[in-house]
Write a protein that holds these residues in place. Sequence first.
Motif, short mmCIF file in Angstrom:
data_model
loop_
_atom_site.label_atom_id
_atom_site.label_comp_id
_atom_site.label_asym_id
_atom_site.label_seq_id
_atom_site.Cartn_x
_atom_site.Cartn_y
_atom_site.Cartn_z
N ARG A 28 0.85 -1.20 0.00
CA ARG A 28 0.00 0.00 0.00
C ARG A 28 0.88 1.24 0.00
NH1 ARG A 28 -5.37 -0.87 0.74
NH2 ARG A 28 -5.94 -2.89 1.56
N LEU A 29 0.42 2.27 -0.71
CA LEU A 29 1.14 3.53 -0.83
C LEU A 29 0.28 4.64 -0.25
CD1 LEU A 29 2.18 3.01 -4.54
CD2 LEU A 29 3.56 2.50 -2.53
N PHE A 30 0.84 5.40 0.68
CA PHE A 30 0.14 6.50 1.32
C PHE A 30 0.94 7.79 1.10
CE2 PHE A 30 -0.70 2.63 3.67
CZ PHE A 30 -2.09 2.65 3.81
N VAL A 31 0.35 8.76 0.44
CA VAL A 31 1.03 10.03 0.21
C VAL A 31 1.15 10.75 1.55
CG1 VAL A 31 0.89 12.28 -0.93
CG2 VAL A 31 0.21 10.20 -2.15
N VAL A 32 2.37 11.13 1.89
CA VAL A 32 2.63 11.90 3.11
C VAL A 32 2.62 13.39 2.79
CG1 VAL A 32 4.30 12.35 4.95
CG2 VAL A 32 3.93 10.00 4.14
N ASP A 33 3.37 13.74 1.75
CA ASP A 33 3.39 15.12 1.24
C ASP A 33 3.90 15.07 -0.19
OD1 ASP A 33 6.26 15.11 1.37
OD2 ASP A 33 6.18 15.78 3.45
N ASP A 34 4.22 16.21 -0.77
CA ASP A 34 4.64 16.25 -2.18
C ASP A 34 5.93 15.48 -2.46
OD1 ASP A 34 2.46 17.79 -2.81
OD2 ASP A 34 3.57 19.69 -2.83
N ARG A 35 6.73 15.22 -1.44
CA ARG A 35 8.02 14.56 -1.66
C ARG A 35 8.14 13.20 -0.98
NH1 ARG A 35 12.00 16.72 -3.94
NH2 ARG A 35 13.58 15.91 -2.54
N GLU A 59 15.10 7.79 -4.33
CA GLU A 59 16.02 8.83 -3.85
C GLU A 59 17.14 9.11 -4.84
OE1 GLU A 59 17.24 7.43 -0.01
OE2 GLU A 59 15.46 8.28 0.98
N HIS A 60 17.56 8.08 -5.62
CA HIS A 60 18.75 8.22 -6.45
C HIS A 60 18.60 7.81 -7.90
CE1 HIS A 60 20.24 7.71 -2.25
NE2 HIS A 60 20.80 8.84 -2.58
N GLY A 61 17.44 7.33 -8.32
CA GLY A 61 17.23 6.93 -9.71
C GLY A 61 17.07 5.44 -9.86
N PRO A 62 16.98 4.97 -11.10
CA PRO A 62 16.71 3.55 -11.37
C PRO A 62 17.68 2.60 -10.68
CG PRO A 62 16.53 4.83 -13.37
CD PRO A 62 17.10 5.75 -12.31
N VAL A 63 17.16 1.44 -10.31
CA VAL A 63 17.93 0.42 -9.61
C VAL A 63 18.49 -0.58 -10.60
CG1 VAL A 63 17.75 -1.52 -7.97
CG2 VAL A 63 16.52 0.62 -7.52
N ASP A 64 19.75 -0.96 -10.39
CA ASP A 64 20.33 -2.07 -11.13
C ASP A 64 20.07 -3.32 -10.31
OD1 ASP A 64 21.83 -3.99 -12.38
OD2 ASP A 64 23.74 -2.93 -12.19
N TRP A 65 18.97 -4.04 -10.63
CA TRP A 65 18.56 -5.20 -9.84
C TRP A 65 19.55 -6.34 -9.95
CZ3 TRP A 65 15.00 -4.73 -6.23
CH2 TRP A 65 14.12 -3.66 -6.31
N GLY A 66 20.49 -6.27 -10.87
CA GLY A 66 21.48 -7.32 -11.01
C GLY A 66 22.67 -7.18 -10.07
#
Length: 85
Positions: A28-35, A76-83
């Motif tokens: 579940r995703l709950f918006v806390v604020d704009d960020r 926080e830092h961009g796409p994840v390299d799942w490998g």
Amino acid sequence: PMEMLSFTWSAPPSLPEVSGQRTHVIVRLFVVDDRRTRVTLYHDGWGSGGQWDEAYEYFSRAWNEIVLPRLKDRFEHGPVDWGRP
């Protein structure tokens, strides 16, 4: 939409007693604020005894030490390299 994702999941093949049985995952995703968004994960449908205890420990580690930290890192830092390890 945009608030909840649910799916079934199974244990890895290394736990053959339980790998063919499905558990349920709810994110579940709950918006806390704009960020910020709070993410909760609920994983249920566990059996008891045998390899179920091992499966629970496996997923507890995977969600808490790998998947959720990488999800946080992605936003926080961009796409994840799942490998990567």
